[in-house]
Structure formats: structure tokens, C-alpha cells
Design a protein around this motif. Structure first.
Motif, PDB file in Angstrom:
ATOM      1  N   LEU A 189      -2.864   9.539  14.382  1.00 16.35           N
ATOM      2  CA  LEU A 189      -1.580   9.956  14.926  1.00 16.35           C
ATOM      3  C   LEU A 189      -0.414   9.192  14.320  1.00 16.35           C
ATOM      4  N   PHE A 190      -0.704   8.132  13.534  1.00 18.20           N
ATOM      5  CA  PHE A 190       0.371   7.356  12.925  1.00 18.20           C
ATOM      6  C   PHE A 190       1.107   8.200  11.887  1.00 18.20           C
ATOM      7  N   GLY A 191       2.313   7.774  11.531  1.00 18.85           N
ATOM      8  CA  GLY A 191       3.030   8.382  10.423  1.00 18.85           C
ATOM      9  C   GLY A 191       2.654   7.727   9.105  1.00 18.85           C
ATOM     10  N   ARG A 192       3.010   8.374   8.008  1.00 22.97           N
ATOM     11  CA  ARG A 192       2.718   7.826   6.680  1.00 22.97           C
ATOM     12  C   ARG A 192       3.982   7.183   6.095  1.00 22.97           C
ATOM     13  N   VAL A 193       3.811   6.029   5.494  1.00 24.76           N
ATOM     14  CA  VAL A 193       4.904   5.378   4.789  1.00 24.76           C
ATOM     15  C   VAL A 193       4.414   4.972   3.397  1.00 24.76           C
ATOM     16  N   ILE A 194       5.354   4.804   2.479  1.00 27.57           N
ATOM     17  CA  ILE A 194       5.048   4.440   1.103  1.00 27.57           C
ATOM     18  C   ILE A 194       5.863   3.208   0.737  1.00 27.57           C
ATOM     19  N   LEU A 195       5.232   2.242   0.090  1.00 27.86           N
ATOM     20  CA  LEU A 195       5.933   1.057  -0.394  1.00 27.86           C
ATOM     21  C   LEU A 195       6.647   1.404  -1.695  1.00 27.86           C
ATOM     22  N   GLY A 196       7.969   1.265  -1.687  1.00 29.89           N
ATOM     23  CA  GLY A 196       8.762   1.599  -2.854  1.00 29.89           C
ATOM     24  C   GLY A 196       9.361   0.381  -3.507  1.00 29.89           C
ATOM     25  N   GLU A 197      10.214   0.650  -4.468  1.00 34.73           N
ATOM     26  CA  GLU A 197      10.871  -0.434  -5.201  1.00 34.73           C
ATOM     27  C   GLU A 197      12.276  -0.654  -4.660  1.00 34.73           C
ATOM     28  N   ILE A 220       9.857   5.711   3.461  1.00 35.53           N
ATOM     29  CA  ILE A 220       9.792   4.780   2.340  1.00 35.53           C
ATOM     30  C   ILE A 220      10.226   3.397   2.802  1.00 35.53           C
ATOM     31  N   ILE A 221       9.435   2.381   2.479  1.00 36.19           N
ATOM     32  CA  ILE A 221       9.768   0.985   2.760  1.00 36.19           C
ATOM     33  C   ILE A 221      10.062   0.320   1.424  1.00 36.19           C
ATOM     34  N   ARG A 222      11.277  -0.167   1.254  1.00 37.45           N
ATOM     35  CA  ARG A 222      11.688  -0.702  -0.039  1.00 37.45           C
ATOM     36  C   ARG A 222      11.368  -2.189  -0.166  1.00 37.45           C
ATOM     37  N   ARG A 223      11.189  -2.603  -1.409  1.00 32.30           N
ATOM     38  CA  ARG A 223      10.905  -3.999  -1.707  1.00 32.30           C
ATOM     39  C   ARG A 223      12.165  -4.843  -1.486  1.00 32.30           C
ATOM     40  N   VAL A 224      11.986  -6.093  -1.049  1.00 32.58           N
ATOM     41  CA  VAL A 224      13.084  -7.028  -0.858  1.00 32.58           C
ATOM     42  C   VAL A 224      13.594  -7.472  -2.228  1.00 32.58           C
ATOM     43  N   HIS A 225      14.893  -7.339  -2.450  1.00 30.54           N
ATOM     44  CA  HIS A 225      15.496  -7.784  -3.699  1.00 30.54           C
ATOM     45  C   HIS A 225      16.414  -8.983  -3.506  1.00 30.54           C
ATOM     46  N   TRP A 284       0.856 -10.106   4.852  1.00 32.30           N
ATOM     47  CA  TRP A 284      -0.160  -9.171   4.391  1.00 32.30           C
ATOM     48  C   TRP A 284      -1.561  -9.724   4.586  1.00 32.30           C
ATOM     49  N   ASP A 285      -1.672 -11.062   4.564  1.00 36.44           N
ATOM     50  CA  ASP A 285      -2.985 -11.667   4.797  1.00 36.44           C
ATOM     51  C   ASP A 285      -3.512 -11.298   6.179  1.00 36.44           C
ATOM     52  N   ALA A 286      -2.599 -11.199   7.149  1.00 35.21           N
ATOM     53  CA  ALA A 286      -3.024 -10.822   8.501  1.00 35.21           C
ATOM     54  C   ALA A 286      -3.530  -9.391   8.528  1.00 35.21           C
ATOM     55  N   LEU A 287      -2.970  -8.559   7.641  1.00 35.32           N
ATOM     56  CA  LEU A 287      -3.364  -7.151   7.587  1.00 35.32           C
ATOM     57  C   LEU A 287      -4.534  -6.927   6.635  1.00 35.32           C
ATOM     58  N   ARG A 288      -4.927  -7.998   5.945  1.00 34.74           N
ATOM     59  CA  ARG A 288      -6.102  -7.961   5.065  1.00 34.74           C
ATOM     60  C   ARG A 288      -5.951  -6.966   3.922  1.00 34.74           C
ATOM     61  N   ILE A 289      -4.799  -7.042   3.299  1.00 35.48           N
ATOM     62  CA  ILE A 289      -4.562  -6.127   2.187  1.00 35.48           C
ATOM     63  C   ILE A 289      -3.536  -6.732   1.249  1.00 35.48           C
ATOM     64  N   GLN A 290      -3.613  -6.373  -0.030  1.00 37.70           N
ATOM     65  CA  GLN A 290      -2.654  -6.808  -1.027  1.00 37.70           C
ATOM     66  C   GLN A 290      -1.721  -5.643  -1.353  1.00 37.70           C
ATOM     67  N   PRO A 291      -0.425  -5.827  -1.192  1.00 38.59           N
ATOM     68  CA  PRO A 291       0.494  -4.696  -1.367  1.00 38.59           C
ATOM     69  C   PRO A 291       0.800  -4.426  -2.836  1.00 38.59           C
ATOM     70  N   HIS A 292       1.202  -3.188  -3.126  1.00 39.25           N
ATOM     71  CA  HIS A 292       1.700  -2.836  -4.443  1.00 39.25           C
ATOM     72  C   HIS A 292       2.575  -1.597  -4.315  1.00 39.25           C
ATOM     73  N   SER A 293       3.484  -1.417  -5.246  1.00 42.26           N
ATOM     74  CA  SER A 293       4.371  -0.246  -5.223  1.00 42.26           C
ATOM     75  C   SER A 293       3.551   1.033  -5.256  1.00 42.26           C
ATOM     76  N   GLY A 294       3.942   1.979  -4.447  1.00 42.16           N
ATOM     77  CA  GLY A 294       3.246   3.246  -4.378  1.00 42.16           C
ATOM     78  C   GLY A 294       2.139   3.275  -3.346  1.00 42.16           C
ATOM     79  N   MET A 295       1.820   2.144  -2.739  1.00 42.28           N
ATOM     80  CA  MET A 295       0.747   2.098  -1.752  1.00 42.28           C
ATOM     81  C   MET A 295       1.177   2.824  -0.478  1.00 42.28           C
ATOM     82  N   GLN A 296       0.237   3.509   0.128  1.00 48.34           N
ATOM     83  CA  GLN A 296       0.512   4.225   1.369  1.00 48.34           C
ATOM     84  C   GLN A 296      -0.075   3.474   2.554  1.00 48.34           C
ATOM     85  N   LEU A 297       0.677   3.433   3.640  1.00 43.44           N
ATOM     86  CA  LEU A 297       0.240   2.822   4.886  1.00 43.44           C
ATOM     87  C   LEU A 297       0.401   3.842   6.006  1.00 43.44           C
ATOM     88  N   GLY A 298      -0.311   3.604   7.092  1.00 44.63           N
ATOM     89  CA  GLY A 298      -0.033   4.315   8.326  1.00 44.63           C
ATOM     90  C   GLY A 298       0.802   3.408   9.216  1.00 44.63           C
TER      91      GLY A 298
END
Length: 819
Positions: A811-819, A630-635, A764-778
Motif C-alpha cells: 500500500l506504500f507509494g513509490r519514490v525514486i532517489l534523484g540528483e 522524487i527525493i533529491r540528493r543533498v547539495h 541508511w545503515d538502519a534501513l540495511r541498504i546502500q543508496p544510489h541515484s535511480g533507486m526506488q523505495l516504498g
């Protein structure tokens, strides 16, 4: 907060996803034996549960030769090699319809019983599985011919449909039911592995006891080379043969984020125990605890493990009484097993060291715990609270109400009130020795092992009682009595299984049975939700141990005590791109290349020591949804790392890492709407940089699949491979990555004692994606190590099990964007 996040995630990823959160559950579950009639159906590949070809003597014909994995390599003319891959499964246990049979080699396959061939091509058959008039599924497979130069092998029998990768707990029919993340069973069987219905059932339990699935009962295995392995034709079969590989059990624990309970074979060598522990230490999610137990029911006279410990105890002269000698040897060997695990794990921070005994015998408990001060090295004493009343009285019953009367009548030794009294006595013993009381098994025990058929009296009454709501009430009362007595973890027996003369132990009769038809299962879930973790250390990976009392052993001397003749001593039910290594290396070779990734604490740079300090002990990395990071949002923009979990790199995929002081690393990440923030802490005894190729020197490689698709090759859209050189502190893109254009990436290296820190900000622009909570990345992080100049000496990874991530994102691992 994490529980809320997971529930939100289930809705964010897919509206039909079944979110789970088992960290506050006080319950565990026992697995079943791997058999063709196991109605828990744990694997999507039915071949893995099939009868071994060698054992199908009534179906085989002619002269058959086999390879070391059990595949027929030569069949005489007119002969056949056969297996039964489904047996007596109630309709609906697994889907009816078209199944795909894949295989390597050349030959001819045929099918029987409820399996009918629909289409046949070299290497791929389509069969139809439909229940017969008996409303059961029974199916056989025949190899009628095989080419000895290229024999039929690697058979896989796969159901229709697949899963959405964002929700492995629900099977779907086709891609339209997913949001672009459909994985078909046929194309991804080696990656999916587990039946989603099985995962959905298991997800509610905090602990998974693998005693049955591992096949240790009456298993004489001694040498490491004789363990169950991935490449076997099937993991089913008779006692002493069947058993899931440890890789599969560890993977199941990781995906469920459940603490595994491993029962080790009674005759296993120290080398076997050590290597088993090494694999678990290297591959189990670091946020999970491990329950370690030597064998199963060493006290039970029907098992060969009892004869084994009795013989050893007498040979060593531990006691003139054979039973006391058995208990004492069991106690001594348990402590030896614990110490082997502690050596591998570098301590006991994650280990729950378990001994077990008979619930009705406090004297046995005293012997086992007191012998040679074993209680000082033990964390939990386990018993099996079973309720049934009295077998003779049950045989006289003529109605379900009479069965329940016997089960609850205080005049019977194993009635509900008396079983709770036994629990209270065991709780007092456990407390006096400073150990927890837990249940390795428990529930109802309506079984008459003297009956000759499934329909002979009183079996039908037993089945009806187990389907009756009153049984759910008994389970609730047993669990409440357990809690009030001071009991802690309760591991029920067992996962779904068919009701037969061998007992009605399954909390469901088959894996897909509706909860409304399964009162025992309903009672377990109701109790779990109403009674979340009630003792310190129950949730999370922090163990809370008792202070060991100063017991006067002279006062605790034991004497021979006859076993309760009415206690349950029954035959077991049957007569009693994969995330685990399946590559070209043998497990022995792989272990030879792996080392524990830990290192001394760095004290000289307070600003960064907080990330490296976790290297002495495993970092408290939090995982959700079956083991995803889990990768948490910056507060707080002033400290983007506040609350960030740390994940340790544990696997060596290239070269060699020489022990704890050579190389260690961990990573952390956080995110906001603009950037992904990543930092990697490395401890390295020697820094080298003399090559023009960055990965041949000390370097950090970061892999990101921004849309979480984890395909087998780079998609040229948002699959990236970044290489950060320690020598010149530059970043390069791997050759399969798309360009990132003019988007600026900031990064810096900071030296810290024997280590260094990389911090990078990736827009995120470099990765060409818009992030949101619950999104999964490798995501994956690798560290290259060069100690002496020249080429790279070794490589450490977080998730990858082979050094192919530069061209294979799966072969990458899975991560989830959290709050």
C-alpha cells in the motif's frame, strides 16, 4: 534537469527500460471506446474489454439471470451465457500463447474461435490464443453451467509473462528479464491494470482526452449511482453502457504523469459533477492539471447530446433559433460545470476550463464564448481541424495520389490549406476573447459513412493513403500551420485502432505496430520532439491565463448561422492491491470519509513556514516515471531541504477529518550517502495526548520499504514502520518491523503556529541498504489526529487507501532517489 534524470534513471534501473518524459510535449491523444475489437488493448485483463453477457444475444441460450454487475447468476438447463472477449484484432496486437483464466465461484467454462482450452482446474483454466488463417484473433467464452449459490464471477483473462516493476512500459516473459522486481500478470493483475504496450504508446503525450474511454457519447447517465464502476463484469459494450470507471482513468493519468481531459456526460446532475470532481481532486497527482469539458460536440446533430442541449435551450427561451438556443445552453451549462469543479478544487489554479465548437464556424464560437460573458470563466476554446478535401471528389479518386491531390487542393473546403485558414480565423476569435485555441481532435478524415462494407470503394484507397509516407507529411504541415496560427495544445484523434469503413483514425492500426509502418505516428513524434512546449504554462502545473478583454457584448451579437454541410459529422467508430479503491467501502462511503487536506498559511515561524505555506495551495510536488515521487540528493549540507519537493497528504483512511481547519499535512525528503532526511509538516487545530498507544493520539507514522519490493507483507529485512508520538516526542517501531539495533536515529518536533514540524534523520545503515541515484523505495506518511482525548478521531495518508499499511507494504507509494 528532470528530463536528464529520467533518461538516466531508465538506464540505472534496467538497461532495456524505456524512459519517458512528456512534460514538454505540445500534443495529446484521444483514447478509444472500450470494445472487444479495440486494437489499442489498454488493459491486461481482456475481460474488461469484452462484450457484456447481456448483449451477446446471438451467443446466449436459455433463461439467464444477472446480478447488478452483469455476471450471470442462474442459467437454465441446457443454456449458456457467452461473451466475445477478442474480436478482429490483427495478429500481434496482443501476445499469442497461453492465457490464464481465473474466476471465483463454481461452474463450467468453455471457449471458442481462436481460444482453445489446454488445462482446466476449479477457478483456473489455461487457454491457448493463436491467430487463425485470417491473421486475426477472435475469441469467445461460454459459461455452460453456474452454481446459483456460488455463481461464476470475477473472471479475469490474463496474458503470459509480466513486467519489471521498475519499467511498466515493457512486457517481459519471465523473472530472468528483471532485476528482482518481476510482477506476473497472473498474480498482480489488479495492481498492474494496464497493458505495458499501451503505456509505452501513451507515454509521449502530455494530455489524455478520455472522452471515448469514459463512454459519454449518447450516454444519458444522470445519477451518480449509475456511473461506471470497478466491479462491473466488463467496461465494454454499446453506447450508453460502456465506459471506464473514473478510478481507472485517474490512475492512468497518474501513471503516465499526463494531464487528464475529462468530458462530462450531457445529462449528469450537479451531484454527479461534484462527486466526480471530488474524486479527481483527492486522487489525481497534485502536479497535474485537469482539462474540464461539458459533453462532446454538443453542436453535432447526430448525437443525442445535441438534441438535449437544443431542447433545454428552447425550454429556457434562450433564443428563438433552435441551434442558437442549443449553443447558448451549452455555454451556460459549461460555466455551471466549471464552477462546480472550482468549488471542489478551492479555485481554478489546476483547472483548464474548455468549451468547444466547429472549426469552420466563427459565428458559433462567438455565440458560445460571448453568451452571458462565458469567456470570462473559460480558459480554452477547442476545435477539431480535420483534413480530407471533399467527399464527392474523394469518391471519384482511383489512386492514392488522387486522394492526396484532393486533400491538398485549395478549391476544396476541407483541404489542408483551407483548414489552416479556418484555424487562423479561430485563433483570431480566441485571442479577441482572451482564451487559448486548442484542438480537442484533429488529423485526417478520410471516411465515407455511406459505404456498406470495409472493402467498398473508396475505403481501400483510404487505408492505403493512411499507410503512405505522404500522410505523415500532411500531418507535419497541419501541425506546423496550427502552431504558426497561434494554436496551442493539439490532441490528435486517435489512439491505435483498426482501419475500417468507419474511418482510419488510428495513428497506428494496432498498439504494437512498428513505428516504421505508421507514418502518422512518426509525424506526431517528430513534430513533438522538434517543437517542444512553445507557450507559457505549457509544461508543469502552472496555468498562465490571459487578461480578459473588455468586450462590448453589443458589438459581438450573433445571429443564426447554418452549419457547414460538408463538415465532419460522422458516426463514431462503433456506431457509433490496487492503487484505486477496490475494497469493502463503496465509493459513496469513501467520499464521506474524505476531505480536502489544506489549511491556512502559518506565518509566525519563518524558519518553518516555507514548508507549511504550500498547504493553502497544492504543493508543487514533482513526479517522474508515471507518478513516482522524487527525493533529491543533498547539495548543500547547511540546508538539506533546498530544492526538496513537497507532497500533500490527501486521503482519509480511518475516522473523520472535519474540513480544512481540522488537519492538513505534507512531507519532504532528501538524501545523501549516509542518511535519508525526512520532515513532515502538520497543521492541527487541536493537539491531544492521553493514550498509552501512540497512534491513538496525535502522531506521525512513517513507512519505508527500503528495497522498493512492496510485497504484501513485511519481509523482516528492510520494511519499516516508525511511529513518532507528538505527546512525548518518542519514536517506536511497528510490531512487524525488524529491529534497527544500535543505529542512532535523530528526530525533533518543532511547534509552529497551529502546526508542528517533525524532522528526522534515518541512517541508511538502519534501513540495511546502500543508496544510489535511480533507486526506488516504498514510502508512505500518515498523520493520526486526536482532537478531544480518548481514541483517535481520524487518519490522513499520502498514498494508502486503507488503514492496513502496518502489515501490508504494497500500500506504500513509490519514490525514486534523484540528483
Amino acid at each position: 534537469m528532470l528530463a536528464s534524470f529520467v533518461l538516466l534513471l531508465g538506464l540505472a534501473v534496467t538497461q532495456t527500460a524505456t524512459a519517458f518524459y512528456n512534460s514538454t510535449s505540445a500534443l495529446g491523444t484521444n483514447t478509444n471506446e472500450i470494445m472487444d475489437d479495440d486494437s489499442s488493448a489498454p488493459f491486461i485483463d481482456l475481460m474488461k474489454m469484452s462484450l457484456p453477457f447481456r448483449e451477446a444475444r446471438q451467443l446466449n441460450k436459455g433463461d439467464i439471470q444477472y446480478d447488478r454487475h452483469g455476471w450471470p447468476t442462474r442459467i437454465s438447463n441446457g443454456g449458456q451465457a457467452a461473451t466475445r472477449f477478442v474480436s478482429k484484432l490483427p495478429a500481434g496486437t496482443i501476445p499469442a500463447g497461453p492465457y490464464t483464466v481465473l474466476y471465483d465461484g463454481e461452474g463450467k467454462l468453455e471457449y471458442g474461435n481462436d481460444a482453445h482450452l489446454q488445462n482446466q482446474q476449479p477457478g483456473r483454466d489455461i487457454i491457448i490464443l493463436e491467430p487463425g488463417q485470417d491473421k486475426e484473433l477472435n475469441a469467445t467464452l461460454f459459461i455452460k453451467a453456474t452454481n446459483p449459490a456460488n455463481p461464476v464471477r470475477n473472471i479475469r483473462i490474463l496474458p503470459p509473462g509480466g513486467i519489471c516493476s521498475s519499467n511498466p512500459f515493457r512486457r517481459v516473459a519471465n523473472p530472468s528479464q528483471c532485476r528482482g522486481d518481476f510482477l506476473s500478470f497472473e498474480q498482480h493483475s489488479g495492481k498492474i491494470i494496464f497493458n505495458p504496450d499501451y503505456l509505452n504508446y501513451m507515454k509521449d503525450f502530455r494530455v489524455i482526452r478520455f472522452m471515448n474511454m469514459s463512454g459519454i457519447t449518447r450516454n444519458p447517465v444522470y445519477a451518480w449511482e449509475d456511473r461506471a464502476n470497478i466491479d462491473q463484469a466488463t467496461w465494454g459494450g454499446v453506447e450508453g453502457i460502456r465506459g471506464a470507471p473514473m478510478e481507472v482513468m485517474v490512475e492512468l493519468a497518474n501513471r503516465l504523469h499526463a494531464d487528464p481531459w475529462f468530458s462530462l456526460p450531457h445529462a449528469a446532475s450537479d451531484d454527479f459533477i461534484r462527486r466526480f470532481a471530488e474524486y479527481v481532486q483527492q486522487h489525481l497527482d497534485s502536479s497535474l492539471k485537469v482539462y474540464v469539458e461539458y459533453t462532446n460536440e454538443a453542436w453535432n446533430g447526430i448525437f443525442t447530446q445535441h438534441a438535449f442541449v437544443k431542447q433545454r435551450g428552447q425550454q429556457l427561451g434562450l433564443d428563438p433559433d433552435p441551434n442558437q438556443a442549443a449553443y447558448k445552453y451549452y455555454s451556460r451549462r459549461s460555466v455551471e460545470v466549471f464552477r462546480l469543479w472550482e468549488q471542489v478544487f478551492g479555485g481554478n489554479n489546476r483547472l483548464v476550463r474548455v468549451m468547444s465548437g466547429l472549426v469552420g464556424s466563427t459565428q458559433m464560437s462567438k455565440t458560445i464564448l460571448s453568451f452571458e460573458g462565458a469567456y470570462r470563466y473559460t480558459d480554452a476554446y477547442a476545435v477539431a481541424p480535420y483534413v480530407y478535401g471533399d467527399l464527392a471528389a474523394l469518391r471519384k479518386a482511383r489512386s492514392v495520389s488522387e486522394v492526396f491531390r484532393v486533400m491538398t487542393d485549395p478549391k476544396y473546403a476541407h483541404s489542408l490549406p483551407n483548414e489552416i485558414k479556418s484555424i487562423n480565423k479561430q485563433a483570431e476569435i480566441a485571442k479577441s476573447y482572451g482564451v487559448d485555441l486548442i484542438a480537442y481532435e484533429g488529423g485526417q478524415h478520410l471516411v465515407d459513412m455511406h459505404t456498406k462494407s470495409d472493402t467498398q470503394h473508396p475505403n481501400n484507397l483510404f487505408y492505403q493513403a493512411n499507410r503512405h509516407p505522404q500522410m505523415g507529411t500532411i500531418y507535419q504541415q497541419l501541425l506546423q500551420g496550427w502552431k504558426q496560427a497561434g494554436g496551442k495544445l493539439f490532441v490528435h484523434f486517435s489512439s491505435p485502432r483498426i482501419y475500417r469503413k468507419y474511418g482510419s483514425f488510428g495513428t497506428k492500426e494496432f498498439i504494437t505496430q512498428a513505428d516504421s509502418q505508421a507514418p502518422k505516428h512518426q509525424a506526431l513524434l517528430s513534430f513533438s520532439r522538434s517543437n517542444p512546449c512553445w507557450w507559457s504554462g505549457c509544461s508543469g502545473n502552472t496555468l498562465v491565463r490571459h487578461t480578459k478583454p473588455a468586450i462590448t457584448l453589443e458589438a459581438m451579437k450573433t445571429q443564426s448561422e447554418p452549419l457547414d454541410a460538408t463538415a465532419p459529422m460522422y458516426e463514431p467508430v462503433y456506431g457509433e492491491a490496487p492503487p484505486f479503491p477496490m475494497g469493502n467501502m463503496t465509493p459513496e462511503e469513501e467520499f464521506g470519509q474524505q476531505a480536502q487536506a489544506s489549511a491556512p498559511v502559518v506565518q509566525d515561524n519563518p524558519q518553518y513556514s516555507r514548508i507549511l505555506v504550500s498547504m493553502r495551495n497544492s504543493p508543487n510536488g514533482q513526479n517522474v516515471m508515471g507518478g513516482n515521487a522524487i527525493i533529491r540528493r543533498v547539495h548543500d549540507a547547511r540546508n538539506v531541504w533546498q530544492g526538496a519537493s513537497a507532497y500533500q497528504l490527501r486521503t482519509i483512511v480511518n475516522g473523520q477529518i472535519n474540513g480544512v481547519n481540522d488537519l492538513a499535512a505534507l512531507w519532504q525528503a532528501s538524501w545523501d550517502q549516509r542518511n535519508l532526511y525526512l520532515r513532515v509538516g502538520v497543521e492541527d487545530d487541536r493537539i491531544a495526548g492521553d493514550s498509552s498507544i501512540p497512534w491513538e493520539d496525535d502522531a506521525i507514522e512513517v513507512y519505508i520499504d527500503a528495497d522498493g519490493s512492496l510485497n504484501g507483507q513485511y519481509d523482516q529485512r528492510n520494511d519499516f514502520h516508525f511511529i513518532f508520538s507528538r505527546k512525548d516526542e518518542r519514536v517506536a517501531l511497528g510490531k512487524n518491523s525488524p529491529p534497527i539495533g544500535s543505529v542512532a536515529m535523530n528526530h525533533k518536533f518543532t511547534r509552529s503556529g497551529k502546526g508542528y514540524i517533525l524532522e528526522t534523520t534515518i541512517p541508511w545503515d538502519a534501513l540495511r541498504i546502500q543508496p544510489h541515484s535511480g533507486m526506488q523505495l516504498g514510502v508512505d506518511v500518515h498523520v493520526d489526529d486526536d482532537d478531544d482525548g480518548g481514541g483517535r478521531d481520524g487518519k490522513l495518508t499520502w498514498k494508502a487507501r486503507e488503514d492496513e499499511s502496518w502489515r501490508n507494504p504494497s500500500l506504500f507509494g513509490r519514490v525514486i532517489l534523484g540528483e
